[in-house]
Design a protein around this motif. Structure first.
Motif, PDB file in Angstrom:
ATOM      1  N   LYS A 440      10.374 -47.108  39.075  1.00 22.09           N
ATOM      2  CA  LYS A 440      11.158 -48.495  38.962  1.00 22.09           C
ATOM      3  C   LYS A 440      10.604 -49.672  39.791  1.00 22.09           C
ATOM      4  CE  LYS A 440      15.621 -50.822  38.125  1.00 22.09           C
ATOM      5  NZ  LYS A 440      16.899 -50.540  38.108  1.00 22.09           N
ATOM      6  N   ASP A 441      10.373 -49.261  41.213  1.00 22.45           N
ATOM      7  CA  ASP A 441       9.953 -50.121  42.146  1.00 22.45           C
ATOM      8  C   ASP A 441       8.729 -50.909  41.935  1.00 22.45           C
ATOM      9  OD1 ASP A 441      12.497 -49.838  43.656  1.00 22.45           O
ATOM     10  OD2 ASP A 441      11.641 -48.398  44.870  1.00 22.45           O
ATOM     11  N   VAL A 442       7.745 -50.244  41.220  1.00 22.39           N
ATOM     12  CA  VAL A 442       6.529 -50.868  40.808  1.00 22.39           C
ATOM     13  C   VAL A 442       6.474 -51.307  39.383  1.00 22.39           C
ATOM     14  CG1 VAL A 442       5.466 -49.662  42.539  1.00 22.39           C
ATOM     15  CG2 VAL A 442       5.388 -48.627  40.398  1.00 22.39           C
ATOM     16  N   GLY A 443       7.621 -51.457  38.745  1.00 17.58           N
ATOM     17  CA  GLY A 443       7.618 -51.887  37.391  1.00 17.58           C
ATOM     18  C   GLY A 443       7.255 -50.804  36.236  1.00 17.58           C
ATOM     19  N   ILE A 444       7.514 -49.494  36.748  1.00 17.91           N
ATOM     20  CA  ILE A 444       7.345 -48.374  35.601  1.00 17.91           C
ATOM     21  C   ILE A 444       8.651 -48.041  35.069  1.00 17.91           C
ATOM     22  CG2 ILE A 444       6.293 -46.190  35.034  1.00 17.91           C
ATOM     23  CD1 ILE A 444       4.034 -46.712  37.090  1.00 17.91           C
ATOM     24  N   LYS A 445       8.871 -47.845  33.852  1.00 22.81           N
ATOM     25  CA  LYS A 445      10.117 -47.415  33.410  1.00 22.81           C
ATOM     26  C   LYS A 445      10.110 -45.984  33.014  1.00 22.81           C
ATOM     27  CE  LYS A 445      13.496 -48.101  29.871  1.00 22.81           C
ATOM     28  NZ  LYS A 445      14.023 -49.049  28.522  1.00 22.81           N
ATOM     29  N   VAL A 446      10.984 -44.944  33.446  1.00 22.24           N
ATOM     30  CA  VAL A 446      10.889 -43.576  33.297  1.00 22.24           C
ATOM     31  C   VAL A 446      12.247 -43.304  32.397  1.00 22.24           C
ATOM     32  CG1 VAL A 446      10.752 -41.310  34.158  1.00 22.24           C
ATOM     33  CG2 VAL A 446       9.503 -43.359  35.428  1.00 22.24           C
ATOM     34  N   THR A 447      11.860 -42.761  31.309  1.00 25.16           N
ATOM     35  CA  THR A 447      12.905 -42.130  30.322  1.00 25.16           C
ATOM     36  C   THR A 447      12.811 -40.582  30.532  1.00 25.16           C
ATOM     37  OG1 THR A 447      12.760 -44.030  28.838  1.00 25.16           O
ATOM     38  CG2 THR A 447      13.503 -41.864  27.775  1.00 25.16           C
ATOM     39  N   THR A 448      13.941 -39.811  31.005  1.00 30.50           N
ATOM     40  CA  THR A 448      13.931 -38.449  31.176  1.00 30.50           C
ATOM     41  C   THR A 448      14.170 -38.026  29.857  1.00 30.50           C
ATOM     42  OG1 THR A 448      14.482 -38.792  33.435  1.00 30.50           O
ATOM     43  CG2 THR A 448      15.015 -36.484  32.146  1.00 30.50           C
ATOM     44  N   VAL A 449      13.496 -36.850  29.481  1.00 36.93           N
ATOM     45  CA  VAL A 449      13.614 -35.875  28.164  1.00 36.93           C
ATOM     46  C   VAL A 449      14.088 -34.569  28.857  1.00 36.93           C
ATOM     47  CG1 VAL A 449      12.896 -34.914  26.216  1.00 36.93           C
ATOM     48  CG2 VAL A 449      12.457 -37.071  26.823  1.00 36.93           C
ATOM     49  N   THR A 450      15.358 -34.112  28.557  1.00 35.03           N
ATOM     50  CA  THR A 450      15.647 -32.755  28.889  1.00 35.03           C
ATOM     51  C   THR A 450      15.361 -31.740  27.760  1.00 35.03           C
ATOM     52  OG1 THR A 450      17.054 -33.557  30.575  1.00 35.03           O
ATOM     53  CG2 THR A 450      17.546 -31.124  30.014  1.00 35.03           C
ATOM     54  N   ALA A 451      14.301 -30.914  27.902  1.00 32.43           N
ATOM     55  CA  ALA A 451      14.116 -29.966  26.830  1.00 32.43           C
ATOM     56  C   ALA A 451      14.770 -28.705  26.940  1.00 32.43           C
ATOM     57  CB  ALA A 451      12.592 -29.446  27.090  1.00 32.43           C
ATOM     58  N   PRO A 452      15.211 -28.112  25.727  1.00 30.85           N
ATOM     59  CA  PRO A 452      15.899 -26.711  26.121  1.00 30.85           C
ATOM     60  C   PRO A 452      14.886 -25.707  26.654  1.00 30.85           C
ATOM     61  CG  PRO A 452      16.253 -27.694  23.774  1.00 30.85           C
ATOM     62  CD  PRO A 452      15.355 -28.691  24.461  1.00 30.85           C
ATOM     63  N   ALA A 453      15.416 -24.934  27.261  1.00 31.05           N
ATOM     64  CA  ALA A 453      14.794 -23.972  28.048  1.00 31.05           C
ATOM     65  C   ALA A 453      13.485 -23.136  27.118  1.00 31.05           C
ATOM     66  CB  ALA A 453      15.360 -22.837  28.636  1.00 31.05           C
ATOM     67  N   ASN A 454      13.940 -22.920  25.808  1.00 26.71           N
ATOM     68  CA  ASN A 454      12.967 -22.006  24.918  1.00 26.71           C
ATOM     69  C   ASN A 454      12.074 -23.159  24.437  1.00 26.71           C
ATOM     70  OD1 ASN A 454      14.087 -19.662  25.514  1.00 26.71           O
ATOM     71  ND2 ASN A 454      15.066 -19.484  23.558  1.00 26.71           N
ATOM     72  N   GLU A 455      12.022 -24.346  24.751  1.00 26.31           N
ATOM     73  CA  GLU A 455      11.108 -25.336  24.056  1.00 26.31           C
ATOM     74  C   GLU A 455      10.329 -26.229  24.996  1.00 26.31           C
ATOM     75  OE1 GLU A 455      13.233 -28.115  21.429  1.00 26.31           O
ATOM     76  OE2 GLU A 455      13.996 -26.334  20.120  1.00 26.31           O
ATOM     77  N   PHE A 456      10.719 -26.095  26.119  1.00 25.03           N
ATOM     78  CA  PHE A 456       9.600 -26.819  27.279  1.00 25.03           C
ATOM     79  C   PHE A 456       8.499 -26.853  27.239  1.00 25.03           C
ATOM     80  CE2 PHE A 456       8.104 -27.414  31.434  1.00 25.03           C
ATOM     81  CZ  PHE A 456       8.391 -28.599  31.741  1.00 25.03           C
ATOM     82  N   PHE A 457       7.859 -25.486  27.124  1.00 25.20           N
ATOM     83  CA  PHE A 457       6.507 -25.280  26.905  1.00 25.20           C
ATOM     84  C   PHE A 457       6.164 -25.191  25.515  1.00 25.20           C
ATOM     85  CE2 PHE A 457       6.867 -23.238  31.275  1.00 25.20           C
ATOM     86  CZ  PHE A 457       5.946 -24.002  31.812  1.00 25.20           C
ATOM     87  N   ASP A 458       6.719 -24.359  24.475  1.00 21.91           N
ATOM     88  CA  ASP A 458       6.362 -24.414  23.106  1.00 21.91           C
ATOM     89  C   ASP A 458       6.316 -25.861  22.502  1.00 21.91           C
ATOM     90  OD1 ASP A 458       6.146 -21.662  23.697  1.00 21.91           O
ATOM     91  OD2 ASP A 458       7.746 -21.159  22.600  1.00 21.91           O
ATOM     92  N   ARG A 459       7.404 -26.478  22.649  1.00 24.65           N
ATOM     93  CA  ARG A 459       7.592 -27.786  22.069  1.00 24.65           C
ATOM     94  C   ARG A 459       6.798 -29.192  22.665  1.00 24.65           C
ATOM     95  NH1 ARG A 459       7.865 -32.088  20.343  1.00 24.65           N
ATOM     96  NH2 ARG A 459       9.437 -33.116  19.290  1.00 24.65           N
ATOM     97  N   TYR A 460       6.998 -28.939  23.946  1.00 29.48           N
ATOM     98  CA  TYR A 460       6.573 -29.963  24.542  1.00 29.48           C
ATOM     99  C   TYR A 460       5.173 -29.922  25.413  1.00 29.48           C
ATOM    100  CZ  TYR A 460      10.999 -32.058  23.717  1.00 29.48           C
ATOM    101  OH  TYR A 460      12.240 -32.565  23.062  1.00 29.48           O
ATOM    102  N   VAL A 461       5.068 -29.175  26.357  1.00 28.84           N
ATOM    103  CA  VAL A 461       3.773 -29.161  27.268  1.00 28.84           C
ATOM    104  C   VAL A 461       2.887 -28.652  26.393  1.00 28.84           C
ATOM    105  CG1 VAL A 461       2.835 -28.007  29.265  1.00 28.84           C
ATOM    106  CG2 VAL A 461       5.344 -28.816  29.520  1.00 28.84           C
ATOM    107  N   ASN A 462       3.003 -27.483  25.696  1.00 28.44           N
ATOM    108  CA  ASN A 462       1.666 -26.867  24.755  1.00 28.44           C
ATOM    109  C   ASN A 462       1.478 -28.006  23.693  1.00 28.44           C
ATOM    110  OD1 ASN A 462       2.018 -24.948  26.654  1.00 28.44           O
ATOM    111  ND2 ASN A 462       2.908 -23.379  25.031  1.00 28.44           N
TER     112      ASN A 462
END
Length: 572
Positions: A440-462
């Protein structure tokens, strides 16, 4: 052969790759907060890379039978550890007692042939070309009764050599250098010829390298390779076999295989329980688990220390915590923007917050391929590891992202990055919170998405559905080949989605090097190029910290060694 992924818990593996949600990245399989506190007053030295802490005991001192309860962070869908979707730590952990490993790795990462599967193996030069002859143990067989033969080695090579993209393999490292696999003196000998030298050929068919052998009957076509191990482990060849995959209960139960031809397993049963990493220490304290991977979890570390009859086992290893930036994202396709993100993050603050209270040195890691206490380590970061928000702002300006109120904009779009973290991993949540404040200090906004444990890799990273992802990379004994799939262009576990010809060439030189000095120089050249790519931001060497019941033997903080599952048990 691959560095795996792991969530915080989550991890990818190095030396080749694997992912995990457990308290291990990942990756590791591979998180925490970054608002700083004072540095540890008397931080201990980094554990030696060659350390191991497993309560070693002779089999004669162990009681026969019993159940070992372990935790994993993800109940997987893809149970093939050599498939790109199976390259995460939970899948790797479950399948290691089930699949062939041709080598044993000691605490120093030295490889010796595993007689359960190999009678002999030798590498030599013939007519100027490297040839490896694998002579198999004729007693070795798959759980369907089929002998393990040269055809299995041939099928694995064809699936993993990268020539047919329909095979969704996690890595082609080493296999893409092989020109032929032929039958030797009989069905139990395979002769493998390489197009060019591959110094880390022992990483092939090696569980320590996260590259076990799979049966030809289940991987000989792309359709079989991609689907045979989805929601099933149909064929095994280890000291244990699968009794039940229970998705409702989130448990995987293994039992000693009566047809195993090696030393009889000491344990009767191993049960893996899928649960959120934050819940693992409490389950251990209640006696529901016999061993727990604490990772950088301060509360979990204290819970284990306060548990009666428990010990903390610790070792150094080639594992590290990191942030992955997705270059496929329209917001992060420009390397200059990714470099700005690097320089806008105060890593010292993140690291202190993650490690304070763990009796582990809060030392930043400035290399993608080697950890600080590993031979050849040096800082190749070109200033990009240094916290420099003013320089970050300058880079963003030059890339066309102009400050507009609280956030930067370009062509009508906000610079709003989605940071995906796994549920149940406190460090990842705190890392996201601190990263949000810093960017935020350099003008970048971050939106956090909390992924269910079984979906972090399968649904998001992969599926490349993130801008920033927090997890760990878990290393193997093979620093050159083990990292290749994470960082080369088109690598099966390159979740950045970017690379460079210079990185690829340097890693090729490292893998073909005939001496340690040449390999080390090439590895460091590759690392310097990776800082320019700015896809993976290393944070720190991840502690190998495990809580164990004091009477549990031959398992714990492995360092570079692998687990001999036949010998795991409880002291009489």
């Amino acid at each position: 052969m691959r560095r795996r992924l792991q969530h915080h818990g989550t991890a990818l593996l190095a030396g080749l790759t694997a992912l995990t949600l457990s308290l291990a990245l990942c990756s590791c399989t591979s998180g925490k907060d970054g608002s700083g506190s004072d540095a540890l007053p008397s931080a201990p030295a980094s554990p030696k890379l060659t350390s191991v802490d497993i309560n070693p005991q002779d089999r004669a001192r162990l009681r026969q039978g019993g159940t070992l309860n372990l935790a994993i962070a993800q109940f997987s869908r893809q149970w093939s550890p050599i498939h790109t979707d199976g390259s995460e730590s939970s899948t790797i952990a479950v399948t290691k007692p089930l699949l062939p490993t041709f080598f044993r790795s000691d605490a120093a990462g030295t490889q010796t042939p595993n007689p359960a599967y190999l009678q002999d193996v030798r590498a030599e030069l013939r007519d100027g070309r490297q040839v490896v002859t694998w002579t198999l143990n004729p007693k070795a067989h798959w759980s369907d009764g089929t002998p393990i033969t040269w055809r299995d080695i041939e099928a694995n090579w064809r699936a993993l050599n990268g020539k047919d993209p329909a095979y969704k393999s996690s890595s082609s490292t080493g296999f893409e250098l092989v020109s032929a696999v032929e039958r030797g003196k009989d069905d139990f000998q395979a002769v493998m010829t390489f197009d060019r030298p591959f110094s880390e050929w022992q990483s092939m068919f090696n569980s320590a390298g996260n590259a076990p052998l799979l049966p030809a009957s289940r991987i000989s076509t792309p359709e079989l390779f991609n689907s045979s191990y989805v929601d099933a482990v149909p064929v095994t060849a280890g000291p244990f076999r699968v009794e039940q995959l229970d998705r409702a209960a989130q448990t995987v139960t293994l039992v000693a295989d009566p047809s195993w031809w090696g030393d009889k397993p000491v344990l009767d049963r191993i049960v893996f329980h899928a649960m959120l990493p934050d819940a693992m220490p409490a389950a251990f304290a209640k006696g529901q688990l016999d061993l727990v991977n604490i990772g950088p979890d301060v509360a979990g570390y204290q819970a284990v220390k306060n548990t009666r009859g428990a010990v903390v086992r610790r070792a150094g290893g080639p594992d590290f915590r990191q942030f992955t930036l997705n270059a496929r994202s329209p917001l992060l396709g420009d390397a200059t923007v990714r470099q700005a993100v690097f320089q806008a993050i105060n890593r010292d603050a993140v690291i202190r917050a993650d490690l304070s209270g763990l009796d582990w040195p809060a030392v930043p890691l400035n290399n993608h391929l080697l950890v600080t206490n590993q031979s050849g380590y040096r800082d190749n970061s070109l200033g990009l590891a240094r916290y420099d928000p003013a320089e970050a702002a300058r880079k963003l300006d030059s890339a066309g992202w102009k400050q507009d109120g609280d956030v930067r904009r370009k062509d009508g779009h906000e610079l709003n990055l989605r940071m995906v973290v796994p549920a149940g991993v406190t460090p990842a949540q705190t890392e996201a919170a601190s990263t949000t404040r810093m960017l935020k200090d350099v003008g970048i906004k971050v939106t956090t998405v909390t992924a269910p444990a079984n979906e972090f890799f399968d649904r998001y990273v992969n599926r490349n559905d993130f801008d920033i992802a927090a997890y760990s990379l878990l290393g193997t004994p093979f620093p050159a080949s083990g990292n290749r799939a994470n960082f080369v262009q088109g690598g099966g576990t390159n979740h950045v989605g970017a690379g460079s010809p210079a990185v690829d060439a340097a890693l090729d030189r490292a893998a073909a090097a005939t001496d340690a000095a040449t390999a080390s120089e090439a590895i460091n050249q590759a690392d310097g190029e990776l800082w320019k790519v700015a896809g993976v931001l290393p944070l720190y060497q991840r502690p190998q910290l495990f809580g164990a019941k004091a009477d549990l033997a031959n398992i714990g903080a492995q360092g570079l060694s692998d687990i001999v599952w036949e010998n795991v048990g409880f002291v009489k």
